[in-house]
Motif scaffolding. Structure first.
Motif, PDB file in Angstrom:
ATOM      1  N   VAL A 155       0.844  -1.191   0.000  1.00 27.30           N
ATOM      2  CA  VAL A 155       0.000   0.000   0.000  1.00 27.30           C
ATOM      3  C   VAL A 155       0.882   1.244   0.000  1.00 27.30           C
ATOM      4  O   VAL A 155       1.940   1.259   0.658  1.00 27.30           O
ATOM      5  CB  VAL A 155      -0.933  -0.001   1.227  1.00 27.30           C
ATOM      6  N   ARG A 156       0.488   2.270  -0.734  1.00 26.62           N
ATOM      7  CA  ARG A 156       1.296   3.487  -0.754  1.00 26.62           C
ATOM      8  C   ARG A 156       1.614   3.934   0.676  1.00 26.62           C
ATOM      9  O   ARG A 156       0.767   3.924   1.565  1.00 26.62           O
ATOM     10  CB  ARG A 156       0.611   4.618  -1.521  1.00 26.62           C
ATOM     11  N   GLY A 157       2.870   4.260   0.892  1.00 20.59           N
ATOM     12  CA  GLY A 157       3.320   4.648   2.221  1.00 20.59           C
ATOM     13  C   GLY A 157       4.077   3.556   2.941  1.00 20.59           C
ATOM     14  O   GLY A 157       4.771   3.833   3.919  1.00 20.59           O
ATOM     15  N   ALA A 158       3.968   2.308   2.491  1.00 20.01           N
ATOM     16  CA  ALA A 158       4.621   1.190   3.166  1.00 20.01           C
ATOM     17  C   ALA A 158       5.456   0.391   2.177  1.00 20.01           C
ATOM     18  O   ALA A 158       5.237   0.446   0.962  1.00 20.01           O
ATOM     19  CB  ALA A 158       3.594   0.276   3.831  1.00 20.01           C
ATOM     20  N   GLY A 159       6.419  -0.346   2.708  1.00 18.37           N
ATOM     21  CA  GLY A 159       7.217  -1.227   1.877  1.00 18.37           C
ATOM     22  C   GLY A 159       7.960  -0.489   0.788  1.00 18.37           C
ATOM     23  O   GLY A 159       8.550   0.569   1.005  1.00 18.37           O
ATOM     24  N   ARG A 160       7.880  -1.014  -0.419  1.00 22.62           N
ATOM     25  CA  ARG A 160       8.635  -0.449  -1.543  1.00 22.62           C
ATOM     26  C   ARG A 160       7.801   0.470  -2.419  1.00 22.62           C
ATOM     27  O   ARG A 160       8.273   0.914  -3.473  1.00 22.62           O
ATOM     28  CB  ARG A 160       9.225  -1.602  -2.363  1.00 22.62           C
ATOM     29  N   SER A 161       6.575   0.757  -2.009  1.00 25.02           N
ATOM     30  CA  SER A 161       5.760   1.742  -2.726  1.00 25.02           C
ATOM     31  C   SER A 161       6.138   3.147  -2.272  1.00 25.02           C
ATOM     32  O   SER A 161       6.696   3.347  -1.184  1.00 25.02           O
ATOM     33  CB  SER A 161       4.272   1.495  -2.474  1.00 25.02           C
ATOM     34  N   TRP A 194      10.654  -7.968  10.547  1.00 27.12           N
ATOM     35  CA  TRP A 194      10.015  -7.647   9.265  1.00 27.12           C
ATOM     36  C   TRP A 194       9.453  -6.233   9.276  1.00 27.12           C
ATOM     37  O   TRP A 194       9.585  -5.492   8.292  1.00 27.12           O
ATOM     38  CB  TRP A 194       8.889  -8.639   8.985  1.00 27.12           C
ATOM     39  N   ARG A 195       8.833  -5.856  10.376  1.00 27.60           N
ATOM     40  CA  ARG A 195       8.236  -4.522  10.456  1.00 27.60           C
ATOM     41  C   ARG A 195       9.309  -3.446  10.379  1.00 27.60           C
ATOM     42  O   ARG A 195       9.080  -2.381   9.784  1.00 27.60           O
ATOM     43  CB  ARG A 195       7.417  -4.385  11.735  1.00 27.60           C
ATOM     44  N   SER A 196      10.458  -3.686  10.971  1.00 32.83           N
ATOM     45  CA  SER A 196      11.550  -2.713  10.902  1.00 32.83           C
ATOM     46  C   SER A 196      11.960  -2.449   9.462  1.00 32.83           C
ATOM     47  O   SER A 196      12.339  -1.327   9.107  1.00 32.83           O
ATOM     48  CB  SER A 196      12.759  -3.218  11.697  1.00 32.83           C
ATOM     49  N   ASP A 197      11.875  -3.469   8.617  1.00 29.47           N
ATOM     50  CA  ASP A 197      12.274  -3.341   7.214  1.00 29.47           C
ATOM     51  C   ASP A 197      11.180  -2.771   6.323  1.00 29.47           C
ATOM     52  O   ASP A 197      11.485  -2.092   5.335  1.00 29.47           O
ATOM     53  CB  ASP A 197      12.683  -4.704   6.665  1.00 29.47           C
ATOM     54  N   GLU A 198       9.905  -3.039   6.647  1.00 31.91           N
ATOM     55  CA  GLU A 198       8.844  -2.814   5.665  1.00 31.91           C
ATOM     56  C   GLU A 198       7.754  -1.827   6.077  1.00 31.91           C
ATOM     57  O   GLU A 198       7.055  -1.300   5.209  1.00 31.91           O
ATOM     58  CB  GLU A 198       8.157  -4.149   5.334  1.00 31.91           C
TER      59      GLU A 198
END
Length: 255
Positions: A53-59, A165-169
């Motif tokens: 979702v925009r705002g998270a991860g690689r978006s 995982w949360r720290s990364d994404e």
């Protein structure tokens, strides 16, 4: 690494498997890690498409606030970029709202699964779900609100892995607030117009999105079905992945 573009916003997604497509849209703040359990179950007999979702991860994380229609446009951009006319949409929390609005307005949703979601985000306090990606202690505390106490006590290694995982994404504070604003401002208009078959799955111990909201959503939809999962909190698809996956795969098989 496929990336769809919506009005200058890059939306990352991954796809695996073959068959009818199933697109996953996540909850406020969480990266794609939240779908690891469902992706593993779906990819193979179906095509799994996991979005950030925009705002998270690689978006991209453009300035907020965001709106559910913004995120529907992102979803449609991903479908178009992937060459998919339509798909089953599986949404958690915020993602459930996106799926509902897409089903109401776009004609791109064949079937819909809403996990820990409802017809409206009004009057919810999402703050307990936020954890700074730079602060493992706040990430762990917020997971204690998103999961049942029984799961946290029984699976400390899994909780530590989720923190990593949360720290990364996961979304930074500004993007998290922008996503939360989309939840707060949304209420499904004319639910009788959402004729898409819809499975609503809710943890009965959800302390953030009360299970009654899920029941009310399923009752309001012409083809809605509610499944409550005993002993599960908000991240029902994470801590009770086996029964949730059983419901999901049964629902897909009925298409």
């Amino acid at each position: 690494m496929p990336v769809a573009t919506n009005d200058g916003v890059s939306c990352y997604y991954e796809r695996a498997g073959a068959g009818d497509p199933v697109v996953f849209v996540g909850d406020v703040g969480y990266g794609a890690w939240q779908w690891g359990w469902q992706h593993a179950a779906v990819a193979g007999p179906y095509e799994s498409v996991v979005t950030d979702v925009r705002g998270a991860g690689r978006s991209d994380a453009p300035p907020g606030p965001y709106s559910v229609p913004d995120l529907v446009s992102d979803l449609v951009s991903v479908l178009s970029d992937a060459g998919l006319r339509s798909a089953t949409v599986v949404g958690a929390g915020l993602g459930g709202l996106v799926g509902l609005e897409a089903a109401r307005t776009s004609g791109r949703v064949d079937r819909l699964v809403c996990l820990g979601s409802g017809a409206s985000g009004a009057d919810l306090d999402l703050e307990p779900l936020y954890g700074s990606p730079e602060d493992p202690e706040t990430l762990e505390r917020s997971l204690e609100r998103a999961l049942s106490a029984e799961f946290v006590d029984a699976h400390p290694d899994a909780v530590r892995q989720m923190v990593a995982w949360r720290s990364d994404e996961d979304a930074a504070r500004a993007a998290w607030e922008a996503q939360a604003a989309a939840v707060a401002d949304y209420s499904l208009a004319e639910p009788y117009r959402v004729t898409t078959p819809t499975l609503v799955v809710h943890g009965l111990e959800d302390a953030v999105w009360p299970a009654d909201r899920g029941r009310e959503l399923a009752d309001a939809l012409p083809r809605g079905e509610f499944v409550g999962v005993e002993g599960a909190g908000h991240l029902v698809h994470v801590e009770r992945s086996k029964p949730v996956n059983d419901e999901l795969l049964g629902f897909l098989a009925d298409a």
